[in-house]
Enzyme design. Sequence first.
Site, PDB file in Angstrom:
ATOM      1  N   HIS A 216       3.836  -2.527   2.987  1.00 36.40           N
ATOM      2  CA  HIS A 216       3.977  -1.183   2.440  1.00 36.40           C
ATOM      3  C   HIS A 216       5.314  -1.033   1.718  1.00 36.40           C
ATOM      4  O   HIS A 216       6.237  -1.820   1.927  1.00 36.40           O
ATOM      5  CB  HIS A 216       3.867  -0.128   3.547  1.00 36.40           C
ATOM      6  CG  HIS A 216       2.514  -0.031   4.154  1.00 36.40           C
ATOM      7  ND1 HIS A 216       2.053  -0.948   5.083  1.00 36.40           N
ATOM      8  CD2 HIS A 216       1.505   0.864   3.967  1.00 36.40           C
ATOM      9  CE1 HIS A 216       0.823  -0.625   5.451  1.00 36.40           C
ATOM     10  NE2 HIS A 216       0.461   0.477   4.793  1.00 36.40           N
TER      11      HIS A 216
ATOM     12  N   ASP B 277       0.819  -1.213   0.000  1.00 32.18           N
ATOM     13  CA  ASP B 277       0.000   0.000   0.000  1.00 32.18           C
ATOM     14  C   ASP B 277       0.854   1.264   0.000  1.00 32.18           C
ATOM     15  O   ASP B 277       2.062   1.244   0.277  1.00 32.18           O
ATOM     16  CB  ASP B 277      -0.894   0.033   1.245  1.00 32.18           C
ATOM     17  CG  ASP B 277      -2.057  -0.941   1.150  1.00 32.18           C
ATOM     18  OD1 ASP B 277      -2.040  -1.810   0.259  1.00 32.18           O
ATOM     19  OD2 ASP B 277      -2.981  -0.841   1.983  1.00 32.18           O
TER      20      ASP B 277
END
Length: 303
Positions: free
Chosen positions: A269, A118
């Site tokens: 991430h 993300d």
Amino acid sequence: MKNVGKQTAVLLLATFLLVSCSNNSGNGGNAAIQTNQQPTAAATSVISTLPDQEENGGEGTLSPQPSPSAVVPAASSAPQSTELKPAEVPLLYHMNKNYDIIPNEAGTPKKVVLLTFDDGPKEAGMINSLLDTLDKHNAKAIFFVNGYRVKEHPELLKLIHDRGGIIGNHSWDHIVLKDKSYAAVRKQLEDVQNLVKEITGEVPHFFRPPFGAGGEEGKKVAAEYGMLFMNWSVGSLDWEMKEQETGKTQKLIKNVTDQLHSGSNILMHELPWTVEGLDTLLSTLESKGYSFVDPQSIELKMR
């Protein structure tokens, strides 16, 4: 008209015999006519180019139909492409309400995990390193991107796309959407869809709301754009780690393996320590018998 047809056939046969005799006489004087001799290319061409009566509404010259052995197939005018087109990925999995990835049929491997990243795109170096590691393990992942980051560095989105990463929609501003109006949520998702399409020629098929807080409006808008609304079922907690911490790779692996189960939808991430620890993490998952599901093999509807 029948007499005309007979006369035409006789003339053609005579032409063929004359050509054959001429050829035989030029080959050592052997004038014997072989009963199984095929028409020459010239004779065949004459026969095949005569207009057919039925195709011309009964008008024009009748064309005798040559025997199958006398027909020379016409070469296709369309070029024959030898380029292999990539086969579509079969839809082998679906996502359940726990956001786990489940096989559609018995016999399809169920000990799989989905890899997701993300909050990008941020840096070319980190992106290339992530993709290098994914390639090493023959794995695919979804990169959920924010519109404002893509706007600043469209070349990074193109890098992900060109290297085979799957692009996901993570809203434009990375804000909590669950309390926003329908119009505000729609703009957050729509603007990302349009920008990704402008850069890559394709639109995202997966949507993950920031902080996992999309609300009913987020689910509604995602469905309107044909996207699968997707949170996660295993959090790596890489976002809680600090730069000065030690042993971040070990923490990352422990956070994932403590929650690991078949169909795990793993949230990570684009962070330096995640980039650094990804190879070890994927090797650990493989050692436990897990493989990596291709996001393109997941149905775009929750079951």
